[in-house]
Design an enzyme around this catalytic site. Structure first.
Site, PDB file in Angstrom:
ATOM      1  N   LYS A  69     106.219  70.068  67.750  1.00 43.69           N
ATOM      2  CA  LYS A  69     106.126  69.058  66.598  1.00 43.69           C
ATOM      3  C   LYS A  69     104.849  67.577  67.069  1.00 43.69           C
ATOM      4  O   LYS A  69     103.888  66.728  66.014  1.00 43.69           O
ATOM      5  CB  LYS A  69     107.270  68.547  66.509  1.00 43.69           C
ATOM      6  CG  LYS A  69     107.959  69.102  65.555  1.00 43.69           C
ATOM      7  CD  LYS A  69     109.297  68.941  65.252  1.00 43.69           C
ATOM      8  CE  LYS A  69     109.998  69.688  64.473  1.00 43.69           C
ATOM      9  NZ  LYS A  69     111.733  69.891  64.161  1.00 43.69           N
ATOM     10  N   ASP A 105     110.362  66.671  57.686  1.00 46.11           N
ATOM     11  CA  ASP A 105     112.842  66.950  58.579  1.00 46.11           C
ATOM     12  C   ASP A 105     112.832  65.535  57.705  1.00 46.11           C
ATOM     13  O   ASP A 105     113.915  65.334  56.991  1.00 46.11           O
ATOM     14  CB  ASP A 105     111.708  65.793  59.351  1.00 46.11           C
ATOM     15  CG  ASP A 105     111.700  67.145  60.423  1.00 46.11           C
ATOM     16  OD1 ASP A 105     112.318  67.997  60.149  1.00 46.11           O
ATOM     17  OD2 ASP A 105     111.229  68.400  61.775  1.00 46.11           O
ATOM     18  N   GLY A 128     119.888  61.272  70.577  1.00 50.47           N
ATOM     19  CA  GLY A 128     118.320  62.484  71.040  1.00 50.47           C
ATOM     20  C   GLY A 128     117.085  61.436  70.242  1.00 50.47           C
ATOM     21  O   GLY A 128     116.995  59.736  69.847  1.00 50.47           O
ATOM     22  N   TYR A 215     120.959  73.738  62.801  1.00 51.08           N
ATOM     23  CA  TYR A 215     121.750  74.997  61.874  1.00 51.08           C
ATOM     24  C   TYR A 215     122.179  75.663  61.849  1.00 51.08           C
ATOM     25  O   TYR A 215     122.120  76.915  61.119  1.00 51.08           O
ATOM     26  CB  TYR A 215     120.330  74.704  60.110  1.00 51.08           C
ATOM     27  CG  TYR A 215     119.650  75.268  60.791  1.00 51.08           C
ATOM     28  CD1 TYR A 215     119.036  76.389  60.979  1.00 51.08           C
ATOM     29  CD2 TYR A 215     118.293  74.438  60.840  1.00 51.08           C
ATOM     30  CE1 TYR A 215     118.185  77.466  61.414  1.00 51.08           C
ATOM     31  CE2 TYR A 215     117.354  75.254  61.730  1.00 51.08           C
ATOM     32  CZ  TYR A 215     116.679  76.929  62.327  1.00 51.08           C
ATOM     33  OH  TYR A 215     115.580  77.287  61.942  1.00 51.08           O
TER      34      TYR A 215
HETATM   35  P1  ATR Z   1     112.879  67.988  68.561  1.00 47.81           P
HETATM   36  O1  ATR Z   1     111.615  67.036  68.525  1.00 47.81           O
HETATM   37  O2  ATR Z   1     112.759  68.844  67.596  1.00 47.81           O
HETATM   38  O3  ATR Z   1     113.303  66.084  68.110  1.00 47.81           O
HETATM   39  P2  ATR Z   1     112.860  67.444  71.379  1.00 47.81           P
HETATM   40  O4  ATR Z   1     111.121  66.859  71.621  1.00 47.81           O
HETATM   41  O5  ATR Z   1     112.570  68.129  72.407  1.00 47.81           O
HETATM   42  O6  ATR Z   1     113.277  67.739  70.471  1.00 47.81           O
HETATM   43  O7  ATR Z   1     113.967  66.195  72.242  1.00 47.81           O
HETATM   44  C1  ATR Z   1     114.727  67.148  72.574  1.00 47.81           C
HETATM   45  C2  ATR Z   1     116.217  65.842  72.934  1.00 47.81           C
HETATM   46  O8  ATR Z   1     116.750  66.639  72.586  1.00 47.81           O
HETATM   47  C3  ATR Z   1     115.465  64.323  73.583  1.00 47.81           C
HETATM   48  O9  ATR Z   1     116.275  63.438  73.534  1.00 47.81           O
HETATM   49  C4  ATR Z   1     116.888  65.014  74.964  1.00 47.81           C
HETATM   50  O10 ATR Z   1     117.260  64.265  75.485  1.00 47.81           O
HETATM   51  P3  ATR Z   1     115.987  63.661  76.734  1.00 47.81           P
HETATM   52  O11 ATR Z   1     115.437  62.789  76.497  1.00 47.81           O
HETATM   53  O12 ATR Z   1     117.106  63.297  77.714  1.00 47.81           O
HETATM   54  O13 ATR Z   1     115.109  64.756  78.122  1.00 47.81           O
HETATM   55  C5  ATR Z   1     117.577  65.723  74.090  1.00 47.81           C
HETATM   56  N1  ATR Z   1     118.835  66.952  74.626  1.00 47.81           N
HETATM   57  C6  ATR Z   1     118.224  67.793  75.409  1.00 47.81           C
HETATM   58  N2  ATR Z   1     118.899  68.625  75.643  1.00 47.81           N
HETATM   59  C7  ATR Z   1     120.039  67.501  75.994  1.00 47.81           C
HETATM   60  C8  ATR Z   1     121.487  67.623  76.082  1.00 47.81           C
HETATM   61  N3  ATR Z   1     121.803  69.675  77.457  1.00 47.81           N
HETATM   62  N4  ATR Z   1     122.671  66.430  76.637  1.00 47.81           N
HETATM   63  C9  ATR Z   1     121.284  65.395  76.430  1.00 47.81           C
HETATM   64  N5  ATR Z   1     121.152  64.876  74.930  1.00 47.81           N
HETATM   65  C10 ATR Z   1     119.669  66.873  75.178  1.00 47.81           C
END
Ligand code: ATR
Length: 242
Positions: A69, A105, A128, A215
């Site tokens: 994104k 979004d 997140g 979802y």
């Molecule tokens: P998007 O752009 O769709 O929101 P992304 O950029 O991949 O997706 O963001 C993923 C988010 O999920 C991040 O905040 C990530 O946390 P980190 O910054 O610590 O990586 C979080 N995330 C992914 N897997 C996770 C997990 N197992 N536990 C906690 N947070 C997680």
């Protein structure tokens, strides 16, 4: 529907993307409206080459999902002002070879939330710090919601909190944080890891509003636990459809 030499092509680009409901949703809409178009799922490791493909093949439009994104943005011709402010694009429209990026979004999440709560004055924990958290964070700030960013990694969480001008809470300290609204934006709980929940159960209090942007499944483990504890739950399906 007959696919012929005039059929327009659309799709969702991401990785992973095989769980996506977007093809079913869009193809149903094409068929209901009688549009000669199809919508496919493209799982890729290279977003730059994909954008070249959109141009070369005249693909009419694309949805952009995890993890592209933000990284897709430099390859487009124009970015809509809201998407620019958010810093993420989830939709590309091909207007006669000119590719413009949008972010739906934030508006999808806003509509899903507004169907259930009055936002102004609420406090919200956003779990997140990726593109979705950013989009929803900006939108909630504009609705006079007091937002805190809760994230696993400090670096990314603090960076998003700084750009939103709001507090950051490390995920392992979430028990000390307060929010009437909780919005879960990570992929935790998404198929196939459907038994995972990103937050400890004891933070889910009666009367809280809990939205998950995942979802698939429509009711994640988080929403399941929240419902059992008397929270109002909002599924990622509502945001997707909006
Ligand atoms: P998007 O752009 O769709 O929101 P992304 O950029 O991949 O997706 O963001 C993923 C988010 O999920 C991040 O905040 C990530 O946390 P980190 O910054 O610590 O990586 C979080 N995330 C992914 N897997 C996770 C997990 N197992 N536990 C906690 N947070 C997680």
């Amino acid at each position: 529907m007959i696919i012929d030499q005039h059929t327009a092509l659309y799709g969702v680009i991401g990785n992973p993307v095989r769980h996506s409901l977007s093809p079913i949703l869009h193809n149903a809409a094409f068929s209901a409206t009688g549009l000669n178009a199809v919508y496919l799922a493209f799982e890729t490791g290279d977003i730059e080459e994909c954008v070249k493909g959109i141009r070369a093949l005249g693909i009419k439009g694309a949805s952009i999902t995890i993890p592209f994104k933000t990284t897709v943005m430099p390859f487009l011709d124009e970015i809509d002002p809201l998407a620019k402010r958010i810093g993420a694009v989830n939709t590309i429209v091909n207007d006669s070879g000119r590719l413009k990026g949008y972010n739906t979004d934030a508006l999808g999440a806003l509509k899903a939330l507004e169907e259930n709560v009055k936002l102004p004055g609420m406090t919200c924990l956003i779990i997140g710090a990726g593109g979705a958290a950013r989009a929803i964070g900006f939108m909630l700030k504009e609705q006079d919601v007091a937002v805190s960013i809760v994230n696993r990694s400090r670096k990314r969480g603090e960076a998003l909190a700084a750009s939103l001008g709001c507090p950051f809470v490390p995920l392992d300290e979430i028990s000390g944080a307060k929010g009437g609204l909780l919005v879960q934006t990570t992929s935790v709980g998404m198929y196939p890891d459907i038994d995972k929940c990103p937050v400890p159960e004891n933070i889910l209090e009666h009367g809280m509003v809990v939205m998950d942007i995942v979802y698939f499944p429509a009711e994640t483990r988080l929403l399941n636990l929240a419902k059992d504890r008397g929270c109002v739950i909002i599924s990622g399906v509502d945001m997707l459809i909006n």
